[in-house]
Design an enzyme around this catalytic site. Structure first.
Site, short mmCIF file in Angstrom:
data_model
loop_
_atom_site.label_atom_id
_atom_site.label_comp_id
_atom_site.label_asym_id
_atom_site.label_seq_id
_atom_site.Cartn_x
_atom_site.Cartn_y
_atom_site.Cartn_z
N GLY A 76 23.83 30.14 44.85
CA GLY A 76 25.09 29.40 44.82
C GLY A 76 25.41 28.60 46.07
CD GLU A 93 19.51 36.46 41.94
OE1 GLU A 93 19.06 37.46 41.38
OE2 GLU A 93 20.55 35.88 41.57
N GLY A 103 18.64 28.46 44.76
CA GLY A 103 17.93 27.44 44.00
C GLY A 103 18.30 26.08 44.52
NE ARG A 139 24.25 19.50 39.06
CZ ARG A 139 25.11 19.02 39.92
NH1 ARG A 139 25.01 17.78 40.37
NH2 ARG A 139 26.10 19.76 40.36
CE1 TYR A 147 27.50 22.66 34.38
CE2 TYR A 147 25.94 21.58 35.83
CZ TYR A 147 26.24 22.58 34.93
OH TYR A 147 25.28 23.50 34.60
CB CYS A 181 23.22 6.69 20.91
SG CYS A 181 21.80 5.63 20.73
CD GLU A 182 26.13 11.67 22.64
OE1 GLU A 182 27.36 11.83 22.75
OE2 GLU A 182 25.45 12.15 21.71
#
Ligand SMILES: *Cc1c(COP(=O)(O)O)cnc(C)c1O
Length: 427
Positions: free
Chosen positions: A239, A273, A275, A312, A316, A355-356
């Site tokens: 995180g 952890e 990333g 992303r 988000y 197509c969005e």
């Protein structure tokens, strides 16, 4: 710190000009810097050196085999959240003794795969999962090494879709009830509760949540030990935030400062952890402009990367710095502040061919006008870019290239139309 720099109005990755990479491998293409990857991993290893931590690189962040191999080569283990990620970790030659198996919904087949692979820890997130894992392990004549993942019930820290330690999310065991669960596992033939796991959410730009989580962890570990569990691992998850907008991220030492006291107090082996912190700023997504379009008072630059390559922003509302690979004279070579009005620019949306209406990489940005064929860099795209990509609109996934000094090599070839139907043609 990263190794993407402009020299004479051309973006370089380490010592390789990005236009050369685009010419050789096409666009869209993810370009990664080995020196940046290694630098970030080392900065965590150094900051936490006192604890001799197990660094378990989060495979979901970017699971490319060559990147995983690089992580293993530089001393990292792996954090996996599915059988598929465990397969990647094993393929990359990951040390099983440093692999942790997380995830709220492990199937029986995944539990067996993890046990057969002798993973270091299973991070367990519910009472049902715990006793199912115990049953599966006992049936194999094994004891599963378990870290109980606890939801420490902290205030909101990040986007609602990526906060994993507020009350009511699906992750972890409730802190109020976890001791009742662990009490039931005392003496279980298939379970060895040896650790506590917290993963607070991501990306986190402050150290306070880790301080609060670590303080709760110290108390819980003491309580688990009183119940008779031999707790040896404190897993503080990942995180750690990175620079997406400007220089907003904390150095690894800031997190070490608040986590190490809990390691000293408990005598546990620390597991982390990370990333995004390792791979996020080590990658850019390079695309090519297709068209410009003005409509409804807005200016769109349509380029060949889309939400299927980097989801992303759509998922988000994330902010990624975007800038031309070859900025013309008259605009800054690289702006200090991408959210300010930049001289010589026009406000525009950077969108892809999907197509969005939600298909965009950047919205309402001050960018120089770009012409058909110009290259665009989307920065800090190394984490949750390729790993969250899809074939939506039957778009072939992008190529991935790893740069090392003056050399670069393909680490994933661009997908072909045949790949799109490979799992369907023989049905
Ligand atoms: C996603 C995740 C990570 C990695 O998070 P980063 O922000 O990329 O460091 C680590 N642990 C768990 C359990 C996760 O779900």
């Amino acid at each position: 710190m990263d190794h993407f720099q402009y020299r004479d109005r051309t973006l370089f990755c380490e010592d390789v000009p990005v236009p050369e990479i685009a010419a050789e491998f096409g666009t869209p293409v993810f370009v990664y810097s080995k020196a940046t990857l290694v630098h970030h991993l080392k900065s965590i290893q150094d900051a936490f050196a006192e604890a001799r931590p197990v660094i378990a690189y989060s495979v979901k962040t970017n699971g490319n085999l060559s990147i995983c191999k690089l992580m293993a080569e530089y001393g990292s283990g792996f954090d996996v959240t599915s059988g598929g990620e465990l397969y990647r970790a094993l393929k990359a030659g990951g040390p099983n003794a440093k692999t942790v198996f997380a995830g709220v919904g492990k199937s029986e087949a995944e539990m067996r795969y993890g046990l057969q692979s002798n993973v270091m820890l299973f991070n367990v997130e519910s009472e049902e999962e715990l006793f199912e894992l115990g049953r599966v392990a006992a049936s194999m004549g094994r004891k599963a090494p378990v870290a109980l993942r606890v939801n420490p019930d902290l205030p909101p820290k990040t986007h609602a879709k990526t906060d994993t330690s507020v009350k009511g999310v699906k992750f972890g065991l409730d802190i109020e009830g976890v001791l009742d669960v662990s009490a039931k596992a005392v003496g279980h033939p298939g379970l060895a509760i040896v650790g506590l796991h917290l993963h607070l959410g991501s990306p986190i730009l402050k150290s306070e949540p880790y301080a609060a989580g670590a303080a709760k962890a110290v108390q819980l570990i003491e309580a688990f030990r009183k119940q008779g569990h031999d707790i040896r691992y404190l897993n503080m998850g990942g995180g750690f935030g990175i620079h997406y907008r400007k220089q907003e991220a904390l150095p690894a030492t800031a997190f070490a400062e608040v986590i190490l006291p809990a390691v000293r107090a408990t005598g546990c082996q620390l597991v982390l952890e990370p990333g995004r912190f390792i791979v996020g700023n080590a990658g850019v997504l390079v695309s090519r402009v297709l068209f410009n379009k003005d409509t409804g008072g807005k200016h769109y630059v349509i380029q060949d990367a889309a939400m299927n390559d980097l989801v992303r922003p759509t998922l988000y509302d994330s902010f990624h710095r975007v800038w031309p690979v070859n900025p013309a004279a008259g605009v800054p070579e690289y702006p200090d502040d991408f959210e300010a009005a930049i001289p010589g620019t026009v406000v525009q949306d950077v969108v892809g061919p999907v197509c969005e209406s939600g298909d965009y990489l950047a919205k309402a940005r001050h960018l120089p006008l770009m012409a058909r064929g110009d290259l665009v860099a989307v920065f800090s795209a190394g984490a949750y870019g390729m790993s969250m990509s899809s074939n939506y609109n039957s778009r072939c996934r992008a190529a991935e290239v790893l740069v090392d000094g003056t050399s670069c090599r393909l680490i994933r070839r661009r997908e072909l139309y045949e790949d799109l139907v490979a799992a369907e043609v023989d049905c």
